[in-house]
Design an enzyme around this catalytic site. Structure first.
Site, PDB file in Angstrom:
ATOM      1  N   LYS A 254      -9.686   1.385  -2.497  1.00 43.69           N
ATOM      2  CA  LYS A 254      -9.930   1.017  -1.102  1.00 43.69           C
ATOM      3  C   LYS A 254     -11.338   1.434  -0.687  1.00 43.69           C
ATOM      4  CE  LYS A 254      -7.480   1.344   3.341  1.00 43.69           C
ATOM      5  NZ  LYS A 254      -6.293   1.964   3.989  1.00 43.69           N
TER       6      LYS A 254
ATOM      7  N   GLU B 293       0.841  -1.187   0.000  1.00 45.78           N
ATOM      8  CA  GLU B 293       0.000   0.000   0.000  1.00 45.78           C
ATOM      9  C   GLU B 293       0.883   1.246   0.000  1.00 45.78           C
ATOM     10  OE1 GLU B 293      -3.843   1.747   2.457  1.00 45.78           O
ATOM     11  OE2 GLU B 293      -2.391   0.502   3.535  1.00 45.78           O
TER      12      GLU B 293
ATOM     13  N   CYS C 217      -5.601  -3.156   2.769  1.00 39.94           N
ATOM     14  CA  CYS C 217      -5.382  -2.876   4.192  1.00 39.94           C
ATOM     15  C   CYS C 217      -6.660  -2.934   5.031  1.00 39.94           C
ATOM     16  CB  CYS C 217      -4.658  -1.551   4.345  1.00 39.94           C
ATOM     17  SG  CYS C 217      -3.788  -1.420   5.949  1.00 39.94           S
TER      18      CYS C 217
END
Length: 273
Positions: free
Chosen positions: A111, A42, A152
């Site tokens: 995301k 990331e 994440c």
């Protein structure tokens, strides 16, 4: 079906060109060591800091994407290119680009769950102050079958992982950047749980820890099995985690422990008591 996947735990600096050159060097190294799939962390190209995202942000056809596409094509690999701040109009997304062996962009995951937390005595961060959330659960089609993609904080939510598994994904990749508060507490636990719950392989790649950064990465890139085992893990330092996985083991595990096939979807509806 066996394949080799490489998690490139790269160091990240404030110099974009240096970060891109480092990523290219790691991709080359991983490909030369036999990786068919390469994963970056990331925000591999800039510090994980809200103050940095706007100045590093680029469109999906910008220099960052072009360099990554060329690297995938040069080495004939699938590249799950970590994430970068993607600018589209007035919005900035935390985006993973996926390239096939020809360097063609075959998918993009933005995301979906932004990292807005405030742990007492620990880390505080608010991605939503700068970033816009994506609105899709992402799987891409490859010669190895569907592969799921999350970033994440997405891993905290069980629903997207179940949907990716039900779409046929036997491998889910996860560019990440856990920190020194949540990493020791939840990183391995959550990865193993998501893999076990859905009986899939998970490859999670984080940046190496930079002690001078405003945000300290936990590192510890990891590959977990559909049985919930840790197949490999790094520490805080930069490096490449190379893992051979056999996707046929997913079917074997699912036959032995029929979690997905034994689901009672007739019961899974929230109703008033």
């Amino acid at each position: 079906m066996k394949l080799t996947i490489a998690c490139c735990q790269v160091p990240v600096t404030e110099d974009l060109e240096q970060n891109l050159a480092t990523a290219e060097r790691y991709i080359t190294n991983a490909a030369h060591r036999g990786a068919q799939i390469v994963l970056l962390p990331e925000m591999f190209c800039c510090p994980y800091d809200n103050s940095c995202f706007p100045s590093y942000a680029q469109p999906v056809d910008g220099e960052i994407a072009i360099r990554l596409a060329n690297a995938a094509k040069k080495h004939g690999i699938y590249l799950f290119a970590g994430s970068f701040p993607e600018r589209e109009g007035e919005n900035i997304y935390n985006t993973c680009l996926i390239f096939d062996r020809t360097g063609t962009l075959i998918g993009r995951h933005r995301k979906a769950h932004l990292f807005d937390i405030n742990v007492e005595g620990g880390v505080a961060f608010q991605e939503s102050a700068i970033l816009t959330a994506g609105n899709a659960i992402t799987t891409v089609l490859t010669e190895y079958g569907p592969i799921g993609v999350a970033i994440c904080f997405d891993m905290r939510f069980v629903e997207p992982f179940r949907i990716m598994a039900l779409r046929g994904a036997k491998l889910i990749v996860l560019p990440s950047a856990f920190n020194m508060t949540t990493g020791p507490a939840h990183w391995e636990l959550t990865l193993r749980a998501r893999a076990l719950d859905n009986q899939v392989f998970i490859a999670a790649c984080a940046p190496a820890q930079n002690p001078d950064a405003s945000y300290l990465s936990y590192g510890h890139s990891m590959v977990t099995s559909p049985w919930g085992d840790v197949l490999g893990q790094l520490g805080f330092e930069e490096g490449i985690l190379l893992s051979e996985i056999d996707l046929d083991k997913v079917d074997a595990v699912r036959k032995q422990l029929p979690i997905l096939s034994a689901r009672r979807t007739d019961l899974y509806e929230l109703k008033e008591l």
